[in-house]
Design a protein around this motif. Structure first.
Motif, short mmCIF file in Angstrom:
data_model
loop_
_atom_site.label_atom_id
_atom_site.label_comp_id
_atom_site.label_asym_id
_atom_site.label_seq_id
_atom_site.Cartn_x
_atom_site.Cartn_y
_atom_site.Cartn_z
N SER A 319 0.85 -1.20 0.00
CA SER A 319 0.00 0.00 0.00
C SER A 319 0.88 1.25 0.00
O SER A 319 0.63 2.20 -0.75
CB SER A 319 -0.93 0.02 1.22
N PHE A 320 1.91 1.23 0.85
CA PHE A 320 2.85 2.35 0.90
C PHE A 320 3.65 2.44 -0.40
O PHE A 320 3.89 3.54 -0.91
CB PHE A 320 3.80 2.18 2.09
N CYS A 321 4.03 1.29 -0.93
CA CYS A 321 4.78 1.25 -2.18
C CYS A 321 3.98 1.89 -3.31
O CYS A 321 4.50 2.69 -4.09
CB CYS A 321 5.15 -0.19 -2.53
N PHE A 322 2.69 1.53 -3.42
CA PHE A 322 1.83 2.12 -4.44
C PHE A 322 1.78 3.64 -4.30
O PHE A 322 1.83 4.37 -5.29
CB PHE A 322 0.39 1.58 -4.31
N PHE A 323 1.69 4.10 -3.04
CA PHE A 323 1.60 5.54 -2.80
C PHE A 323 2.85 6.28 -3.27
O PHE A 323 2.77 7.25 -4.04
CB PHE A 323 1.35 5.82 -1.32
N VAL A 324 4.02 5.83 -2.79
CA VAL A 324 5.25 6.55 -3.14
C VAL A 324 5.56 6.42 -4.63
O VAL A 324 6.08 7.36 -5.26
CB VAL A 324 6.45 6.08 -2.28
N THR A 355 2.35 6.28 9.92
CA THR A 355 3.29 7.40 9.87
C THR A 355 3.57 7.93 11.27
O THR A 355 2.70 7.91 12.14
CB THR A 355 2.76 8.54 8.97
N ASN A 356 4.79 8.38 11.48
CA ASN A 356 5.18 9.01 12.74
C ASN A 356 5.15 10.53 12.62
O ASN A 356 5.53 11.24 13.57
CB ASN A 356 6.60 8.55 13.13
N MET A 357 4.72 11.04 11.48
CA MET A 357 4.68 12.47 11.25
C MET A 357 3.48 13.09 11.97
O MET A 357 2.35 12.65 11.81
CB MET A 357 4.60 12.76 9.74
N ASN A 412 10.25 13.18 3.26
CA ASN A 412 9.81 13.25 4.65
C ASN A 412 8.79 12.17 4.98
O ASN A 412 8.82 11.60 6.07
CB ASN A 412 9.24 14.64 4.96
N ILE A 413 7.89 11.90 4.04
CA ILE A 413 6.91 10.82 4.25
C ILE A 413 7.62 9.48 4.40
O ILE A 413 7.28 8.67 5.27
CB ILE A 413 5.89 10.79 3.09
N ILE A 414 8.61 9.23 3.55
CA ILE A 414 9.37 7.97 3.62
C ILE A 414 10.13 7.87 4.94
O ILE A 414 10.12 6.82 5.60
CB ILE A 414 10.33 7.86 2.42
#
Length: 438
Positions: A319-324, A355-357, A412-414
């Motif tokens: 899911s994260f891979c698709f996003f980035v 996310t930790n952001m 930053n998201i990564i």
């Protein structure tokens, strides 16, 4: 304190979209600037041609699958806003699917609801469907594919993947991470794949270790030697068959017009009109001449390199891979318009629980920076398009700044993401692997 659940959120969102569709009809009639997207007029004209037994490609600038025109045929005999209701219903379906995916991962209900809000209450996304843009349908299909993969329904996932690539060519970038994730370690015959629960998120050190392991040359070598598993072959055959079947049917019906406008055009598209892409100014200056092979390579190479790095780094957290991947694909593309942003907005809620952001810290900085860079570009775009000023160079510089903002936000998201593979290794596969290593 008032609590919001998914049902009330969906009902409110439905009424909001209904109001905007009705308001859009009024604005189109009474104001100079139309609310309805110009693409919707193209869809409607193409649908009217289909209803009359003609080719949708007789409508100039219709560059989509005939399926979109077929869906909008009722525009001609029910109501011209029929398509807007279809697109807005798909928009609501995206919110429902986001919730279903997150609950399957064990995300707490309150956090699920907040994540769904990021999609349903985003001004950009709720205006997309109500203005008549078809992207919510594509987003809904992509999320359904993710849900099918998580439930181990590979035949369904392959069917819908072939369909969505036919409708919109860009999801082809998800082929490699899907193939990578169809690993025998996760999928066993007759068993549903086990999912990694949200509550068992890894620490930062474990996360870095997992990512490095995936990028390890031995891991890549093992993947290449065990590439041809029956699940991967089956997925490729079914999705490929679906894509080529639809392409063959519509080629038979509409000939080369379909093939060029719906597929080949998007592979070779070079738009001289101003858009967010850093390549637009060069294309504008050289539009009379065909781009050289070196120029094509220069524009294509950064995109493919970034895609490969992201895929091999994050494929198991797909899911994260698709996003980035999508953010990077849009940012480095030769053509970039605002509607492309919805491609990654529908995936953003899927990564927020990991996310930790913090919103009040880096999160707010990233949002404001991205919006400021886009607003800066739009200012020059307004001066060019509506005031007729020669600001092409300034617009190109604004495009460079927007690319820098996209890159900053993506990095930053990564950095703030907690890497979490979607699937757990099955106990049988893990023990077999352990014995093999001994």
């Amino acid at each position: 304190m008032v609590t919001v659940n998914l049902k009330s959120l969906l009902i409110f969102s439905a009424f909001l979209r209904l109001f905007l569709i009705i308001y859009g009809e009024w604005q189109d009639t009474h104001m100079e600037v139309r609310y309805t997207d110009v693409d919707y007029l193209v869809f409607s004209d193409a649908a009217a041609l289909v209803a009359a037994g003609k080719s949708p490609y007789q409508r100039s600038t219709y560059r989509y699958s005939p399926l979109i025109a077929f869906l909008l045929v009722p525009n001609s005999f029910i109501h011209p806003s029929w398509g807007k209701f279809i697109f807005s219903a798909s928009d609501l379906l995206v919110g429902f699917l986001i919730n279903a995916i997150l609950k399957l991962r064990g995300v707490p209900e309150k956090l699920c609801t907040y994540s769904v809000m990021v999609w349903l209450l985003n001004p950009f996304t709720f205006t997309i469907g109500t203005r008549g843009n078809c992207e919510p349908i594509i987003c809904a299909i992509i999320l359904w594919i993710i849900l099918c993969l998580m439930n181990g329904r590979l035949v369904q996932a392959a069917f819908w993947y072939g369909l969505v690539v036919h409708m919109r060519i860009y999801p082809i970038i998800y082929a490699l991470p899907i193939i990578l994730v169809l690993d025998p370690l996760f999928f066993q015959h007759g068993a549903k794949p086990a999912l990694v629960n949200w509550s068992s998120r890894k620490s930062k050190s474990q996360q870095t270790s997992s990512c490095k392991k995936l990028m390890d040359p031995c891991c890549i070598c093992n993947f290449l030697t065990s590439l041809f598993t029956w699940r991967r072959i089956m997925f490729g055959l079914i999705s490929g068959a679906m894509f080529f079947l639809l392409t063959g049917i519509f080629f038979f019906l509409y000939g080369w017009d379909f093939l060029h406008e719906a597929l080949l055009y998007h592979l070779t598209r070079t738009d001289p009109r101003h858009n967010f892409s850093i390549y637009f100014y060069h294309i504008y200056l050289h539009y009379e001449h065909e781009l050289s092979n070196l120029e094509k390579l220069v524009s294509f190479l950064p995109q493919i390199l970034v895609q490969l790095v992201l895929v091999f780094r994050f494929a198991q957290d797909f899911s994260f891979c698709f996003f980035v991947q999508t953010v990077a694909f849009v940012a480095f593309n030769k053509v970039m318009t605002a509607q492309y942003f919805v491609w990654f907005f529908c995936l953003l809620p899927l990564i927020l629980p990991w996310t930790n952001m913090k919103l009040r810290g880096k999160g707010l900085v990233c949002i404001l920076l991205w919006m400021a860079a886009q607003g800066h570009w739009l200012l020059w775009g307004y001066l060019l398009e509506f005031k007729g000023k020669n600001v092409f160079l300034q617009l190109w510089v604004a495009g460079l700044l927007f690319l820098a903002a996209n890159t900053f936000v993506l990095i930053n998201i990564i950095q703030q993401h907690t890497y979490s593979p979607v699937f757990q290794q099955s106990s049988y596969a893990a023990s077999k692997k352990h014995v093999k290593q001994r």
